[in-house]
Scaffold this motif. Structure first.
Motif, PDB file in Angstrom:
ATOM      1  N   MET A 127       0.852  -1.132  -0.073  1.00  0.00           N
ATOM      2  CA  MET A 127       0.041  -0.168   0.047  1.00  0.00           C
ATOM      3  C   MET A 127       0.945   1.326   0.031  1.00  0.00           C
ATOM      4  SD  MET A 127      -2.711   1.063   2.527  1.00  0.00           S
ATOM      5  CE  MET A 127      -3.735  -0.273   2.805  1.00  0.00           C
ATOM      6  N   LYS A 128       0.341   2.224  -0.717  1.00  0.00           N
ATOM      7  CA  LYS A 128       1.191   3.612  -0.743  1.00  0.00           C
ATOM      8  C   LYS A 128       0.795   4.584  -0.135  1.00  0.00           C
ATOM      9  CE  LYS A 128       3.175   6.691  -4.346  1.00  0.00           C
ATOM     10  NZ  LYS A 128       3.144   7.010  -5.479  1.00  0.00           N
ATOM     11  N   ILE A 129       1.529   5.440   0.708  1.00  0.00           N
ATOM     12  CA  ILE A 129       1.121   6.386   1.499  1.00  0.00           C
ATOM     13  C   ILE A 129       1.101   7.631   0.746  1.00  0.00           C
ATOM     14  CG2 ILE A 129       0.895   7.784   3.531  1.00  0.00           C
ATOM     15  CD1 ILE A 129       2.207   5.109   4.988  1.00  0.00           C
ATOM     16  N   VAL A 130       0.076   8.525   0.409  1.00  0.00           N
ATOM     17  CA  VAL A 130       0.153   9.796  -0.380  1.00  0.00           C
ATOM     18  C   VAL A 130      -0.284  10.906   0.776  1.00  0.00           C
ATOM     19  CG1 VAL A 130      -0.372  11.357  -2.169  1.00  0.00           C
ATOM     20  CG2 VAL A 130      -0.228   8.863  -2.468  1.00  0.00           C
ATOM     21  N   THR A 160      10.912  16.143  16.680  1.00  0.00           N
ATOM     22  CA  THR A 160      10.796  16.085  18.232  1.00  0.00           C
ATOM     23  C   THR A 160       9.921  14.728  18.655  1.00  0.00           C
ATOM     24  OG1 THR A 160       8.497  16.743  17.765  1.00  0.00           O
ATOM     25  CG2 THR A 160      10.394  18.570  18.027  1.00  0.00           C
ATOM     26  N   SER A 161      10.037  14.550  20.007  1.00  0.00           N
ATOM     27  CA  SER A 161       9.553  13.304  20.550  1.00  0.00           C
ATOM     28  C   SER A 161       8.072  13.142  20.304  1.00  0.00           C
ATOM     29  CB  SER A 161       9.759  13.146  22.079  1.00  0.00           C
ATOM     30  OG  SER A 161      11.155  13.278  22.350  1.00  0.00           O
ATOM     31  N   TYR A 162       7.391  14.147  20.392  1.00  0.00           N
ATOM     32  CA  TYR A 162       5.871  14.314  20.299  1.00  0.00           C
ATOM     33  C   TYR A 162       5.403  14.421  18.696  1.00  0.00           C
ATOM     34  CZ  TYR A 162       6.431  13.798  25.198  1.00  0.00           C
ATOM     35  OH  TYR A 162       6.704  13.045  26.151  1.00  0.00           O
ATOM     36  N   ALA A 163       6.160  14.336  17.873  1.00  0.00           N
ATOM     37  CA  ALA A 163       5.899  14.860  16.499  1.00  0.00           C
ATOM     38  C   ALA A 163       4.873  14.070  15.800  1.00  0.00           C
ATOM     39  CB  ALA A 163       7.402  14.841  15.706  1.00  0.00           C
ATOM     40  N   GLY A 164       4.079  14.593  15.048  1.00  0.00           N
ATOM     41  CA  GLY A 164       3.299  14.034  14.219  1.00  0.00           C
ATOM     42  C   GLY A 164       2.192  13.072  14.945  1.00  0.00           C
ATOM     43  N   SER A 165       1.722  11.998  13.880  1.00  0.00           N
ATOM     44  CA  SER A 165       0.935  11.102  14.222  1.00  0.00           C
ATOM     45  C   SER A 165       1.605   9.804  13.726  1.00  0.00           C
ATOM     46  CB  SER A 165      -0.349  11.183  13.560  1.00  0.00           C
ATOM     47  OG  SER A 165      -1.152  12.158  13.991  1.00  0.00           O
ATOM     48  N   GLU A 166       1.329   8.633  14.713  1.00  0.00           N
ATOM     49  CA  GLU A 166       2.061   7.426  14.340  1.00  0.00           C
ATOM     50  C   GLU A 166       0.962   6.490  13.669  1.00  0.00           C
ATOM     51  OE1 GLU A 166       3.850   5.744  17.734  1.00  0.00           O
ATOM     52  OE2 GLU A 166       5.451   6.862  17.727  1.00  0.00           O
ATOM     53  N   VAL A 167       1.339   5.969  12.545  1.00  0.00           N
ATOM     54  CA  VAL A 167       0.239   4.969  11.793  1.00  0.00           C
ATOM     55  C   VAL A 167       1.036   3.827  11.529  1.00  0.00           C
ATOM     56  CG1 VAL A 167      -1.074   6.764  10.903  1.00  0.00           C
ATOM     57  CG2 VAL A 167       0.842   5.907   9.492  1.00  0.00           C
ATOM     58  N   THR A 168       0.307   2.481  11.644  1.00  0.00           N
ATOM     59  CA  THR A 168       0.925   1.415  11.155  1.00  0.00           C
ATOM     60  C   THR A 168       0.156   0.935   9.968  1.00  0.00           C
ATOM     61  OG1 THR A 168       1.385   0.772  13.452  1.00  0.00           O
ATOM     62  CG2 THR A 168       1.331  -1.295  11.819  1.00  0.00           C
ATOM     63  N   ILE A 169       0.869   0.582   8.739  1.00  0.00           N
ATOM     64  CA  ILE A 169       0.209   0.117   7.639  1.00  0.00           C
ATOM     65  C   ILE A 169       1.187  -1.041   7.127  1.00  0.00           C
ATOM     66  CG2 ILE A 169      -0.240   0.502   5.168  1.00  0.00           C
ATOM     67  CD1 ILE A 169      -0.455   3.800   6.095  1.00  0.00           C
ATOM     68  N   ASP A 170       0.274  -2.372   6.780  1.00  0.00           N
ATOM     69  CA  ASP A 170       1.053  -3.472   6.342  1.00  0.00           C
ATOM     70  C   ASP A 170       2.223  -3.857   7.529  1.00  0.00           C
ATOM     71  OD1 ASP A 170      -0.704  -3.598   4.286  1.00  0.00           O
ATOM     72  OD2 ASP A 170       0.881  -2.558   2.923  1.00  0.00           O
ATOM     73  N   GLY A 171       1.857  -3.663   8.826  1.00  0.00           N
ATOM     74  CA  GLY A 171       2.711  -4.179   9.947  1.00  0.00           C
ATOM     75  C   GLY A 171       4.054  -3.216  10.172  1.00  0.00           C
ATOM     76  N   LYS A 172       4.194  -2.008   9.101  1.00  0.00           N
ATOM     77  CA  LYS A 172       5.187  -1.047   9.547  1.00  0.00           C
ATOM     78  C   LYS A 172       4.871   0.123   9.994  1.00  0.00           C
ATOM     79  CE  LYS A 172       8.818  -0.931   7.031  1.00  0.00           C
ATOM     80  NZ  LYS A 172       9.643  -0.713   5.741  1.00  0.00           N
ATOM     81  N   GLU A 173       5.742   0.628  10.978  1.00  0.00           N
ATOM     82  CA  GLU A 173       5.102   1.868  11.606  1.00  0.00           C
ATOM     83  C   GLU A 173       5.735   2.949  10.706  1.00  0.00           C
ATOM     84  OE1 GLU A 173       5.977   2.807  15.601  1.00  0.00           O
ATOM     85  OE2 GLU A 173       4.840   0.934  16.142  1.00  0.00           O
TER      86      GLU A 173
END
Length: 95
Positions: A1-4, A68-81
């Motif tokens: 899956m590609k993230i755009v 930074t430590s609290y930068a952005g939003s973490e997402v998991t796609i196809d088992g990768k963060e």
């Protein structure tokens, strides 16, 4: 899956954390901090400006960046963060 990413968002893949300290002590997974370095995988089109133009990014795909430590939003796609953040969350480009 590609993230755009949209608009002024950037997709960053975290680099692996070090397994041992500078003194040579091997760290268990529970003691490791999440790395604050990553590789830029994709950038959006830029922040929309008045008049319809877009602000250019200072980073490009493939750059190694600090964030930074609290930068952005973490997402998991196809088992990768991945980290999705804005350019304001990035601190520097590492050469």
């Amino acid at each position: 899956m590609k993230i755009v990413p949209l608009n002024d968002k950037i997709v960053v893949e975290r680099l692996e954390a070090d397994d041992k300290t500078a003194g040579g002590i091997i760290l268990p997974d529970s003691a490791k901090e999440k790395p604050k370095q990553g590789k830029v995988l994709a950038v959006g089109e830029g922040k929309p400006l008045e008049g319809g133009s877009r602000a250019p990014f200072q980073v490009k795909v493939g750059d190694r960046v600090l964030f930074t430590s609290y930068a952005g939003s973490e997402v998991t796609i196809d088992g990768k963060e991945y980290l999705i953040c804005t350019e304001d969350d990035l601190l520097a480009v590492v050469d």
